[in-house]
Each structure stands twice: as C-alpha cells, then as structure tokens.
Design a protein around this motif. Structure first.
Motif, PDB file in Angstrom:
ATOM      1  N   LYS A  55       0.834  -1.206   0.000  1.00 13.52           N
ATOM      2  CA  LYS A  55       0.000   0.000   0.000  1.00 13.52           C
ATOM      3  C   LYS A  55       0.867   1.253   0.000  1.00 13.52           C
ATOM      4  O   LYS A  55       1.913   1.283   0.655  1.00 13.52           O
ATOM      5  CB  LYS A  55      -0.896   0.033   1.245  1.00 13.52           C
ATOM      6  N   ASP A 113      -0.180   2.548  -7.091  1.00 16.28           N
ATOM      7  CA  ASP A 113      -1.175   2.169  -6.086  1.00 16.28           C
ATOM      8  C   ASP A 113      -2.597   2.519  -6.545  1.00 16.28           C
ATOM      9  O   ASP A 113      -3.553   1.817  -6.204  1.00 16.28           O
ATOM     10  CB  ASP A 113      -0.863   2.867  -4.756  1.00 16.28           C
ATOM     11  N   ARG A 116      -3.634  -0.339  -8.619  1.00 22.66           N
ATOM     12  CA  ARG A 116      -3.993  -1.487  -7.768  1.00 22.66           C
ATOM     13  C   ARG A 116      -5.422  -1.368  -7.257  1.00 22.66           C
ATOM     14  O   ARG A 116      -6.180  -2.323  -7.235  1.00 22.66           O
ATOM     15  CB  ARG A 116      -3.028  -1.560  -6.573  1.00 22.66           C
ATOM     16  N   ARG A 117      -5.794  -0.133  -6.867  1.00 21.01           N
ATOM     17  CA  ARG A 117      -7.102   0.046  -6.237  1.00 21.01           C
ATOM     18  C   ARG A 117      -8.215   0.308  -7.223  1.00 21.01           C
ATOM     19  O   ARG A 117      -9.360  -0.052  -6.994  1.00 21.01           O
ATOM     20  CB  ARG A 117      -7.029   1.198  -5.216  1.00 21.01           C
TER      21      ARG A 117
ATOM     22  N   GLN B 102      -2.872   8.036   0.976  1.00 23.48           N
ATOM     23  CA  GLN B 102      -1.765   7.536   1.797  1.00 23.48           C
ATOM     24  C   GLN B 102      -2.076   7.687   3.288  1.00 23.48           C
ATOM     25  O   GLN B 102      -1.748   6.811   4.091  1.00 23.48           O
ATOM     26  CB  GLN B 102      -0.471   8.281   1.443  1.00 23.48           C
ATOM     27  N   HIS B 105      -4.417   5.020   4.393  1.00 23.24           N
ATOM     28  CA  HIS B 105      -3.796   3.699   4.568  1.00 23.24           C
ATOM     29  C   HIS B 105      -3.192   3.527   5.945  1.00 23.24           C
ATOM     30  O   HIS B 105      -2.883   2.411   6.361  1.00 23.24           O
ATOM     31  CB  HIS B 105      -2.695   3.483   3.513  1.00 23.24           C
TER      32      HIS B 105
END
Lengths: 166, 266
Positions: A55, A113, A116-117, B102, B105
C-alpha cells in the motif's frame, strides 16, 4: 540503538537506528536509496511515497522501528538496473510527466497504487482525485495525469505504454 | 523530534502495563497526527507504545444491530469494508473523505477519536450515530466521551479497543473541506434510528464536536431537509480564525445539515 530488519525492494536489510528515525531517513541515509524524496516533511506533499506491504504510504510519517518485518518497495525497486523501465515510469518518460522531477518518485509510487485500487481504465477525474496526496510545485499536473492514464493501460498489457492521445 | 523509547506490545494487557510504567508515554496508532506534532515538538512523549501488533484491534464486524470497528482499523479498511458499506453506508463515507489515500492507509479510527481534533470527522460520526467507545476498562457513550478540544473522557492507562455503531436506517455526513488541509471547516453528521434523531457538528465549535438540539427537534416532526429550512444556530461559541469567521461557520452548520439530511433521505 535498537535494530530493525525489513525487506526493501526484495532484499533483506537491517540496521541500528535511533527510535525517532523515520522510514524515509532509514531509506535515504542508512540504505542510500535517495530516490525517495523529502518535500514538506509534514505528510502533505507526497514526495516520500513508498509502498509498505503493497500500500502507498508517506515514509516521512512512519517510524523505521514500526516497520520491523515489513515489505517496503521504493522507486528504485520498480525496474531492474539497466533493464527496461516499469510501464508507469516509461509512461511518465513518454508523456513528459515531469518538469523538475522532485515529486516524480512519489507520483509514480502513488500512481501504481491507484492502478492497484482502481484498475487500468482511469478517467481524468479519478486520477486527479486520487492524487490528492501528491503535490507538484512545478504544477505540471496535466502531463502527470496523462502519464498515469497511459501507464495504467500499459500495466494491463505488461508492455511499454503508448503515448496518450492529446 | 526528541527521542523516546519504543515499545511494541502484542496484547492490550501488555500495552496497559507499559502505559502504567511510563507515565509520559503515548500510544501510537497510525501516527498521522502524533508524529507530525512530535516533529513540531508540540508533543514530547518519553515513550511510544505502538499498537500495530496488538491482537484483536483490527477489523469491522456485524454484531446484532451494531457494526463494531476495531480501534486500529485504518480509514481505508473501514471505507472499503463490505460490511460497513452494506450496514452503514453513511458511516463508510466518513473515513473515505479523510486526508488523502496515503493517510487513509495509515490513519485509524481509534487514533482519530482519542485525539479528538476539533476539525476531525470521526468524532461527528460517533456523536451523530450515538456510538459506544469501548476501552480496556469500560464502555463510554459518545455523548460522554468527547469533552472538549483535544480532550476526551479517557483516563490514564485507558486504551480504546473498539467502537460500536448502532445501525441507523438513515445516516449521512456532509463536510465542507478546507481546500488545503482537507480537514472539515465544518462537518455535519445526521442520523435517524427509530425515534432517535441526531445532528452532530465538527469543525465549528470552539469546544469541539457538539449536537444541535434545535435541529434534532425540528427533524423529529419530519426527517426531511425542508424541516430545517431557514434554521441556523447562533455564532456564539463558534470557532473564528483565518479560515472562517464564527458567523460563517454557524451559517455552514445550517447549510450542511440540510444537505446531510437530503443525502440521508435520497
């Protein structure tokens, strides 16, 4: 000083660090992986984005010791040395997705990322929304958005990205 | 950032023991509020007790008529939880609007409510749904938990383990984001669960999150945006700073409450 061990770009690494050492300091100063940048140092600009256990995170706001056993991926780990670039890197190159380049490593790590999402077909609105945590002070967002759209498609094909249509 | 000792317990009991032994210690959850204030030297804990490896603090589960969220569950995990999206979509939308991808997360629900930043989103959701905050020692109703700006009912040595949200049929959050920080200049969470109506406001009050009883009364007659037409709250007790005056914040409370009710009833 306490020691910390983690995997960085596929390699087991360890080091003795002060408790207050940030992940980005560990990467840059201990491992000499200086591709990850420090921009604002206040978790806003995204120049320090790396992946932890898959992540995207801001490495200026994580303690190295808190990442004991974690799997970290930095910009240096995306492509083999002297090998072809990662499709997202290649997309930034082809679409001129950078000006000074300072924000670029963070942009690319965030972009991967996003794929990915959100998948490989990204519209402009989604990309701009998802780039909330990355700032380009050259304000070169137009080409960054184009690069990410092209890179996302290229990642699906596993090959080199095509130039985004104007 | 001043240095500190670093601890990584694996159970709540160990974490509580470490807290008892280190009176100046702070608990580390996602760290996205704490580490920035430590960098500024506004906080100087002698020890950090990292809760990341403590078992039983992660995840979203359905328990009867409530959704129970582990204190260390990240904003992205709450926002993307199928259980939450199904049972309380109005709550799932709250962490989805915090910070950036971010930050989501790493940031956690427990960290957010323990910090009780006057502009944070989760306190409004907790108060607006009548949540129960569960600690290693007791259960605290949201109405009693948030006691003022950056202060809560948590006592020394107390650790949030879970937050339990009753499932409300209608619930929604509307937030007027500060364009630079992304924090709520004003945010309003509304819910209707049977006869119980709640309207909770963050970002506006000089004393942190609060309920608007006059709006709740108006919505009891009919839970519709129209019931709040023309209603406003007094500017006394509102925050006033370079970002917005007290009058502007008071005005936004009415606007956002109407939008939130409209969203909840859509």
């Amino acid at each position: 000083m306490p020691s910390v061990s983690m995997t960085v770009n596929g390699k087991a690494v360890s080091g003795n660090v002060e408790e207050r050492t940030l992940l980005v300091q560990f990467l840059r100063e201990h491992l000499r992986l200086t591709g990850t940048h420090v921009g604002c140092d206040t978790s806003q600009c995204g120049a320090c984005v790396v992946h932890v256990d898959g992540k995207s995170v801001k490495s200026c706001t994580l303690l190295a010791l808190a990442l004991e056993g974690a799997n970290v991926l930095t910009i240096e780990g995306l492509a083999e040395p002297n090998g072809p670039l990662h499709p997202m890197q290649e997309a930034f190159r082809q679409n001129h997705g950078l000006q000074c380049g300072y924000c670029t490593p963070g942009m690319i790590m965030s972009a991967i990322d996003i794929v990915r999402r959100k998948g490989h077909e990204l519209d402009e609105r989604t990309i701009r929304e998802e780039l909330d945590g990355n700032i380009c002070r050259c304000t070169g967002y137009h080409n960054i958005v184009k690069s990410i759209a092209a890179g996302a498609k290229a990642m699906a094909q596993g090959g080199a990205p095509r130039q985004a249509a104007e | 950032m001043y240095n500190f000792t670093f601890h990584r317990p694996t159970t709540v009991r160990q974490a509580a023991g470490l807290l008892a032994k280190n009176p100046d210690a702070k608990l580390l959850a996602g760290g996205h509020s704490l580490i920035p204030v430590m960098k500024q030297r506004l906080a100087q804990p002698s020890a950090l007790i990292d809760l990341a490896k403590v078992e039983g603090l992660h995840g979203v589960e359905l328990k009867g008529r409530s959704v129970v969220v582990g204190a260390m569950t990240t904003h992205s995990d709450v926002a993307n939880s199928p259980i939450m999206q199904q049972a309380l979509p109005g709550l799932a939308a709250v962490p989805a609007a915090i910070g950036d991808p971010q930050v989501r997360h790493m940031g956690t629900i427990g960290g957010s409510i323990a910090n009780n930043d006057p502009n944070a989103d989760y306190p409004a959701a907790c108060l607006g749904l009548g949540a129960t905050i569960i600690t290693n020692k007791r259960k605290i109703a949201a109405d009693d938990f948030f006691t003022g700006m950056f202060s809560t009912a948590l006592e020394d040595g107390e650790i949030i383990t879970k937050v339990s949200f009753p499932i409300a049929k209608k619930a929604a959050y509307e937030k007027f984001k500060h364009p630079a920080s992304g924090f709520a200049l004003v945010g309003v969470f509304v819910s209707k669960r049977g006869p119980e109506i709640r309207v909770a406001v963050t970002g506006a009050g000089a004393n942190g999150v609060f309920r608007v009883k006059s709006f709740e009364e108006a919505l009891k007659r009919r839970f519709a945006a129209k019931s709040l037409e023309g209603m406003t709250i007094p500017a006394t007790g509102m925050n006033s700073d370079i970002h917005a005056s007290a009058e502007y914040r008071a005005h936004l409370v009415g606007v956002l409450a109407r939008r939130a009710v409209a969203k909840a009833t859509a």
